[in-house]
Scaffold this motif. Structure first.
Motif, PDB file in Angstrom:
ATOM      1  N   VAL A 247       0.838  -1.203   0.000  1.00  0.00           N
ATOM      2  CA  VAL A 247       0.000   0.000   0.000  1.00  0.00           C
ATOM      3  C   VAL A 247       0.866   1.244   0.000  1.00  0.00           C
ATOM      4  O   VAL A 247       0.626   2.206  -0.726  1.00  0.00           O
ATOM      5  N   LEU A 248       1.891   1.261   0.841  1.00  0.00           N
ATOM      6  CA  LEU A 248       2.860   2.354   0.897  1.00  0.00           C
ATOM      7  C   LEU A 248       4.241   1.810   0.588  1.00  0.00           C
ATOM      8  O   LEU A 248       4.621   0.733   1.064  1.00  0.00           O
ATOM      9  N   THR A 249       4.968   2.566  -0.175  1.00  0.00           N
ATOM     10  CA  THR A 249       6.346   2.181  -0.448  1.00  0.00           C
ATOM     11  C   THR A 249       7.222   2.550   0.746  1.00  0.00           C
ATOM     12  O   THR A 249       6.829   3.325   1.622  1.00  0.00           O
ATOM     13  N   GLU A 250       8.418   1.991   0.779  1.00  0.00           N
ATOM     14  CA  GLU A 250       9.347   2.300   1.865  1.00  0.00           C
ATOM     15  C   GLU A 250       9.735   3.769   1.844  1.00  0.00           C
ATOM     16  O   GLU A 250       9.955   4.386   2.889  1.00  0.00           O
ATOM     17  N   GLU A 251       9.812   4.341   0.648  1.00  0.00           N
ATOM     18  CA  GLU A 251      10.126   5.764   0.543  1.00  0.00           C
ATOM     19  C   GLU A 251       9.029   6.613   1.166  1.00  0.00           C
ATOM     20  O   GLU A 251       9.309   7.602   1.869  1.00  0.00           O
ATOM     21  N   GLU A 252       7.768   6.232   0.943  1.00  0.00           N
ATOM     22  CA  GLU A 252       6.653   6.986   1.539  1.00  0.00           C
ATOM     23  C   GLU A 252       6.640   6.843   3.062  1.00  0.00           C
ATOM     24  O   GLU A 252       6.326   7.796   3.777  1.00  0.00           O
ATOM     25  N   ARG A 253       6.989   5.683   3.554  1.00  0.00           N
ATOM     26  CA  ARG A 253       7.066   5.497   5.005  1.00  0.00           C
ATOM     27  C   ARG A 253       8.197   6.354   5.591  1.00  0.00           C
ATOM     28  O   ARG A 253       8.050   6.949   6.664  1.00  0.00           O
ATOM     29  N   THR A 254       9.317   6.410   4.857  1.00  0.00           N
ATOM     30  CA  THR A 254      10.429   7.245   5.322  1.00  0.00           C
ATOM     31  C   THR A 254      10.037   8.709   5.326  1.00  0.00           C
ATOM     32  O   THR A 254      10.367   9.460   6.254  1.00  0.00           O
ATOM     33  N   LEU A 255       9.315   9.127   4.257  1.00  0.00           N
ATOM     34  CA  LEU A 255       8.836  10.507   4.209  1.00  0.00           C
ATOM     35  C   LEU A 255       7.879  10.803   5.361  1.00  0.00           C
ATOM     36  O   LEU A 255       7.897  11.910   5.925  1.00  0.00           O
ATOM     37  N   SER A 256       7.057   9.843   5.704  1.00  0.00           N
ATOM     38  CA  SER A 256       6.131  10.038   6.827  1.00  0.00           C
ATOM     39  C   SER A 256       6.888  10.214   8.131  1.00  0.00           C
ATOM     40  O   SER A 256       6.534  11.072   8.957  1.00  0.00           O
ATOM     41  N   ARG A 257       7.928   9.415   8.333  1.00  0.00           N
ATOM     42  CA  ARG A 257       8.714   9.551   9.563  1.00  0.00           C
ATOM     43  C   ARG A 257       9.412  10.912   9.624  1.00  0.00           C
ATOM     44  O   ARG A 257       9.432  11.572  10.669  1.00  0.00           O
ATOM     45  N   GLY A 258       9.978  11.326   8.506  1.00  0.00           N
ATOM     46  CA  GLY A 258      10.621  12.629   8.489  1.00  0.00           C
ATOM     47  C   GLY A 258       9.642  13.768   8.700  1.00  0.00           C
ATOM     48  O   GLY A 258       9.943  14.751   9.380  1.00  0.00           O
ATOM     49  N   ALA A 259       8.442  13.644   8.081  1.00  0.00           N
ATOM     50  CA  ALA A 259       7.432  14.686   8.248  1.00  0.00           C
ATOM     51  C   ALA A 259       6.989  14.794   9.701  1.00  0.00           C
ATOM     52  O   ALA A 259       6.737  15.894  10.213  1.00  0.00           O
ATOM     53  N   LEU A 260       6.889  13.659  10.396  1.00  0.00           N
ATOM     54  CA  LEU A 260       6.495  13.682  11.803  1.00  0.00           C
ATOM     55  C   LEU A 260       7.527  14.431  12.647  1.00  0.00           C
ATOM     56  O   LEU A 260       7.179  15.285  13.474  1.00  0.00           O
ATOM     57  N   ARG A 261       8.802  14.142  12.428  1.00  0.00           N
ATOM     58  CA  ARG A 261       9.837  14.804  13.216  1.00  0.00           C
ATOM     59  C   ARG A 261       9.921  16.292  12.887  1.00  0.00           C
ATOM     60  O   ARG A 261      10.113  17.127  13.782  1.00  0.00           O
ATOM     61  N   ASP A 262       9.767  16.627  11.593  1.00  0.00           N
ATOM     62  CA  ASP A 262       9.775  18.046  11.217  1.00  0.00           C
ATOM     63  C   ASP A 262       8.615  18.788  11.867  1.00  0.00           C
ATOM     64  O   ASP A 262       8.769  19.924  12.334  1.00  0.00           O
ATOM     65  N   MET A 263       7.444  18.160  11.877  1.00  0.00           N
ATOM     66  CA  MET A 263       6.274  18.796  12.470  1.00  0.00           C
ATOM     67  C   MET A 263       6.463  18.973  13.983  1.00  0.00           C
ATOM     68  O   MET A 263       6.099  20.016  14.551  1.00  0.00           O
ATOM     69  N   LEU A 264       7.048  17.961  14.625  1.00  0.00           N
ATOM     70  CA  LEU A 264       7.285  18.066  16.063  1.00  0.00           C
ATOM     71  C   LEU A 264       8.267  19.191  16.383  1.00  0.00           C
ATOM     72  O   LEU A 264       8.133  19.878  17.403  1.00  0.00           O
ATOM     73  N   ASP A 265       9.260  19.388  15.540  1.00  0.00           N
ATOM     74  CA  ASP A 265      10.224  20.465  15.763  1.00  0.00           C
ATOM     75  C   ASP A 265       9.627  21.833  15.465  1.00  0.00           C
ATOM     76  O   ASP A 265      10.090  22.848  15.999  1.00  0.00           O
ATOM     77  N   GLN A 266       8.609  21.870  14.638  1.00  0.00           N
ATOM     78  CA  GLN A 266       8.055  23.153  14.183  1.00  0.00           C
ATOM     79  C   GLN A 266       7.045  23.744  15.155  1.00  0.00           C
ATOM     80  O   GLN A 266       6.977  24.952  15.322  1.00  0.00           O
TER      81      GLN A 266
END
Length: 981
Positions: A247-266
């Motif tokens: 359903v999700l590629t590994e790249e999309e999962r990696t992007l999701s993890r990065g987006a979560l950390r960026d949002m938490l820092d923001q």
């Protein structure tokens, strides 16, 4: 993941405005109905029909209304570049997809408007005019519309696709959420995970605009974070065979993890902490079936993930504040305050929880040492918030964290918490090594702000924390001497830290082991030079802002040596006085009684010291260095003796009769008194005062054995330590009465009170009668009115407690008056004119009694009758004057001060009769009397003529008529200061 939106057609952007986009959004949110009044129509059907109707209406607008053409072009261009399917059999997803496209249109339009905005230069002639508003600013009404749209997007595009235990289920939020949960079709394309990924990605894209991002994160941060956690970190249940099945590629999962950390820092960090705690969940709850799906506990992977993310928040700069605010702000703390702040301030459980979180080292930390080195300074900063609502909770958290860390990690707490807090005090210890730059005279070693903050922090940690942990007590012990000297300095003037210093000292002395507490008090008094204290080069000084600072002393010139010596002596005297004040608050815990007994034993050592040991050997047998060292030891020994005597005087004056709190202390007091009596006998120094003190202490034992105190078997075990001393007294003391009483007391103690002689009962009764008499004398003294000029009367009362009590070994109101003066003293409380001749004769006889307390009490009784103008007493004024003058020659302070008071009172009534006789006696006392007697007569004269205007330039001319001119000039000559020769 949230890549910026692609550039769209310039033609669409030229004419499309915010109003048109917001109108389209309102059209999607417009309420609808089923068009039927049937009761069988459910809420689910109404919702689905409304969504379909609104989507159709929007498409009609795009197709038929030419004014919507530009918005349609913009939407189509964004849709073409979008990577998700916009149409689905599931109407909820179609609605969500169209709403997301319009939000992206809104974002692109706002960016274009802001880029093309040119406000122009402000007019300096009208500076009060507000600047032009940016065209991308949303009005309040428009913001509400956007908030409603975002709520629909999150409710339809994120929440339904969260796994059980991830986030808060829809059915527990609103009634509408429960309806949405049932109308979503999970079997229709696209897949639920794909829908969740699309919604989160699109919302993060929209949030790149500042104003839209604030609307999204302030209200929907938790739901987006839950979705990203699920997308990026949820483990797959099985290994997929081909990438096509993913359903999700590994790249999309990696992007999701990065987006979560960026949002938490923001975002605002306390908000991130609070939402992560909500995601982490609480205790597990029961689950019934899949359809109803009760709220379940967060899955293990999510709990671990949230714990890791929370630890990362904590280890960031100002992470401690973020964690504390994130947990407490919901209860009303923080910048927002709130009506619940006072309730939250009393929530100790929440503060304890935060303290445990802060004191626990995260797994991802390199080492506990690194973690606490970064965290502890932030914990100390929590003490110093100025906002009252915030400060109360933050200080409570800091104190609890301090205590928790000291309990669990004492070594690290001492290094990273206690050392920084106590650093200003350690800096000025006599054990500290000062650098050359610090030793420059006038250098400020500790600033006003540092010292004030240090004392406040110590108070919060020790007194407020109220946990006498070993590491806390050991850390503060070396700086207790500096704390006490600071307390003494604050007593010289007004200071806001005086009460803090006093509370700190009282708490620490009360919690210390008794031996350490006594050792600290010895250091305070100056009896133990080994106790760390203030550096000899340091001094306390008043600061400019009303506080106190520590500086290096200025060099003392030869001209200032006398002033420096005076300051040193007065400082040492004041230190003893302040120690007495401090100990007056330590009576209930028994510390004052123990220290009093210690001083009494030291007094015994002073009395029993062999003076021959202090004599120096011939000069030929010692070198000059040895002689100098020996003389130094002699001086220090004499200073210690004087200090012990001064301590005893202050303690006797300041302590109350409740100084002894248990039988052990009373027995120790009696033992010290017996030891002093035995030491006096060994040096043939037995005196009347010593005999009175011994009788009093043995009478105190007799009172206890006579039933005044309910004694237990353990109490008799304590009393048995008096047996050897009583035996020694019975064998060596010359007074047969005391010998007999000592033998009888030994018998009574040995038999645990089973056998008591008549002598023991009489001694007990005599002591109790003395106590009753003392109470009556004190009551009579309180009822008498002290005149403003009656300085001698005030001085006499001070000397009564200051001189007599140290001699007897008891506090100032101890029972020391013998029974023989009981009857005369009762007359002092009678009204004027009620004194009989028999009572007066009895008191006159008592004025010649060999027992010092009896004589002094009689003299004071006569003085009170004179002051009350008793007729019987005034008729015998000449005899009374003779009695007072004869007692002036007595060596005991209590007696001759009472005589001085009596003469002064008589002179107030008959000055023309008293003053000439005293002047003649003073003049003739050069040859007939000792210098001490002459000094006493001079003190009486000073008291008599104090009210006379002796400073008048021509006093001889204005003197009273009954005083001769020669006598008047002579009085003025001896009383006025003489010019130096």
């Amino acid at each position: 993941m949230a890549a910026p939106g692609q550039a769209v057609g310039s033609g669409a952007q030229e004419t499309c405005g915010l109003d048109r986009i917001l109108e389209a959004l309102k059209l999607l949110l417009s309420p609808g109905g089923s068009g039927s009044s049937s009761l069988q129509v459910t809420k689910h059907d109404v919702l689905l029909a409304t969504l379909k109707s609104n989507l159709s209406a929007l498409e009609d607008k795009f197709l038929k209304d030419p004014q919507w053409k530009n918005l349609k072009l913009l939407r189509d261009e964004i849709a073409d570049k979008a990577e998700w399917p916009q149409n689905s059999v599931d109407v909820t997803w179609s609605f969500t997809s169209q709403t997301l496209l319009l939000l992206l249109c809104l974002k692109e339009t706002m960016i274009r408007l802001a880029a093309n905005f040119n406000p122009g230069k402000p007019n300096p002639r009208t500076p009060e005019v507000a600047p032009a508003l940016s065209p991308d600013a949303l009005s309040i009404s428009q913001q509400k519309t956007v908030q409603f749209v975002l709520q629909f997007v999150v409710t339809l595009g994120i929440c339904p696709y969260l796994m059980p235990g991830v986030g808060v289920p829809l059915r527990y939020r609103t009634e509408f959420g429960a309806v949405v949960q049932d109308v979503v079709c999970f079997d229709a394309a696209p897949d639920a995970t794909r829908r969740l990924y699309t919604s989160c990605k699109a919302l993060l894209n929209v949030a790149q605009h500042t104003s839209l991002g604030s609307l999204i994160f302030c209200h929907h941060f938790g739901d987006i974070a839950a979705g990203l956690c699920q997308l990026g970190f949820c483990p797959t249940k099985r290994k997929l065979l081909t990438p096509a099945e993913e359903v999700l590629t590994e790249e999309e999962r990696t992007l999701s993890r990065g987006a979560l950390r960026d949002m938490l820092d923001q975002v605002y960090q306390p908000l991130a902490v609070r939402e992560l705690l909500i995601l982490q969940g609480g205790p597990p709850q029961s689950c019934t079936d899949v359809k109803t799906q009760m709220r379940c506990r967060a899955p293990a992977w999510l709990r671990r993930l949230c714990g890791q993310l929370l630890s990362e928040r904590l280890m960031r700069p100002n992470g401690v504040q973020a964690v504390v605010r994130g947990i407490l702000e919901g209860a009303g703390a923080g910048a927002a305050g709130g009506s619940d702040a006072e309730v939250a301030a009393a929530d100790w459980k929440k503060c304890d929880l935060i303290a445990k979180i802060l004191a626990s080292c995260p797994q991802q930390s390199l080492s506990p040492e690194n973690y606490y080195r970064d965290i502890c300074p932030q914990v100390l900063d929590l003490f110093h918030f100025q906002d009252k609502l915030t400060a109360r909770q933050f200080q409570r958290v800091a104190t609890t964290t301090f205590i928790t860390l000291s309990r669990e990690r004492p070594h690290l707490a001492a290094k990273y918490l206690l050392q920084p807090v106590l650093a200003p005090l350690h800096r000025c210890l006599n054990t500290a090594e000062l650098s050359e730059s610090d030793m420059v005279p006038g250098t400020i070693l500790v600033t006003e702000e540092e010292l004030s903050r240090c004392i406040e922090d110590v108070f919060k940690v020790y007194v407020v924390g109220n946990e006498p942990l070993t590491v806390l007590m050991d850390s503060v012990l070396p700086v207790l001497g500096v704390l006490f000297l600071l307390y003494c300095f604050t007593k010289q003037s007004v200071s806001h830290i005086r009460s803090l210093c006093q509370e700190i000292l009282l708490w620490i002395l009360g919690k210390l082991e008794r031996k350490k507490a006594i050792a600290s008090l010895k250091g305070f008094a100056g009896l133990d030079k080994a106790v760390p204290s203030l550096h000899s080069l340091c001094q306390f000084r008043a600061a400019t802002q009303g506080g106190i600072m520590i500086t290096i002393k200025e060099a003392i010139s030869d001209e200032d040596e006398d002033e420096a010596l005076y300051q040193k002596v007065s400082s040492e005297q004041g230190r003893v006085e302040h120690l007495g004040d401090l100990l007056s608050h330590c009576q209930e815990c028994g510390l004052a009684g123990d220290f009093f007994i210690f001083c009494l034993k030291e007094l015994t050592h002073v009395a029993s010291e062999n003076e021959t040991e202090l004599k120096t050997e011939p000069f030929s047998s010692k070198s000059l260095l040895e002689l100098e060292q020996h003389q130094t030891l002699l001086v220090e020994g004499q200073e210690r003796k004087l200090l012990v005597l001064q301590l005893m005087a202050v303690l006797c004056e300041r302590m109350s009769e409740q100084i002894f709190t248990n039988i052990t202390q009373v027995v120790d007091f009696v033992a010290a008194t017996l030891q002093r009596a035995c030491a006096s006998l060994a040096h043939q120094a037995e005196s009347t005062v010593e005999s009175q003190t011994l009788s009093m202490s043995m009478g105190l034992v007799a009172v206890m054995l006579g039933g005044a105190v309910q004694l237990k078997s353990s109490d008799f075990a304590v009393l048995k330590q008096l047996l050897p001393l009583l035996e020694k007294v019975s064998n060596t003391y010359p007074d047969p009465v005391i010998q007999e009483l000592a033998v009888d007391l030994r018998i009574t103690i040995s038999t645990h009170g089973a056998f008591a002689t008549e002598a023991v009962s009489m001694a007990a009764q005599s002591t109790l009668n003395r106590k009753d008499l003392e109470g009556k004398i004190e009551e009579q003294q309180q009822t008498s009115h002290e005149r403003p000029t009656d300085v001698a009367h005030s001085h006499l009362e001070q000397q009564q407690s200051h001189e007599t009590a140290p001699q007897t070994g008891l506090q100032s109101n101890a029972p020391i008056i013998p029974q023989g003066v009981n009857e005369p003293s009762t007359t002092t409380s009678q009204k004027s004119g009620s004194v009989t001749t028999e009572q007066l004769q009895e008191v006159l006889l008592s004025a010649y009694d060999p027992q010092i307390p009896t004589r002094a009490a009689a003299l004071r009784t006569l003085s009170c009758w004179i002051e009350q103008r008793e007729a019987k007493a005034l008729e015998m004024q000449e005899k009374l004057l003779k009695i007072f003058l004869e007692n002036l020659e007595h060596e005991d302070t209590f007696v001759y001060l009472s005589a001085i008071q009596g003469v002064a009172l008589l002179s107030d009534i008959y000055p023309e009769k008293i003053l000439p006789d005293l002047l003649a006696q003073y003049d003739s006392s050069k040859d007939k009397h000792t210098p001490e007697t002459r000094m006493k007569v001079g003190e009486v004269l000073m008291r008599i003529v104090r009210a006379l205007d002796v400073c008048h330039p021509d006093w001889s001319a204005v003197a009273p008529s009954w005083l001769t001119a020669a006598s008047a000039s002579w009085v003025q000559a001896i009383l006025l200061p003489q010019p130096p020769e």
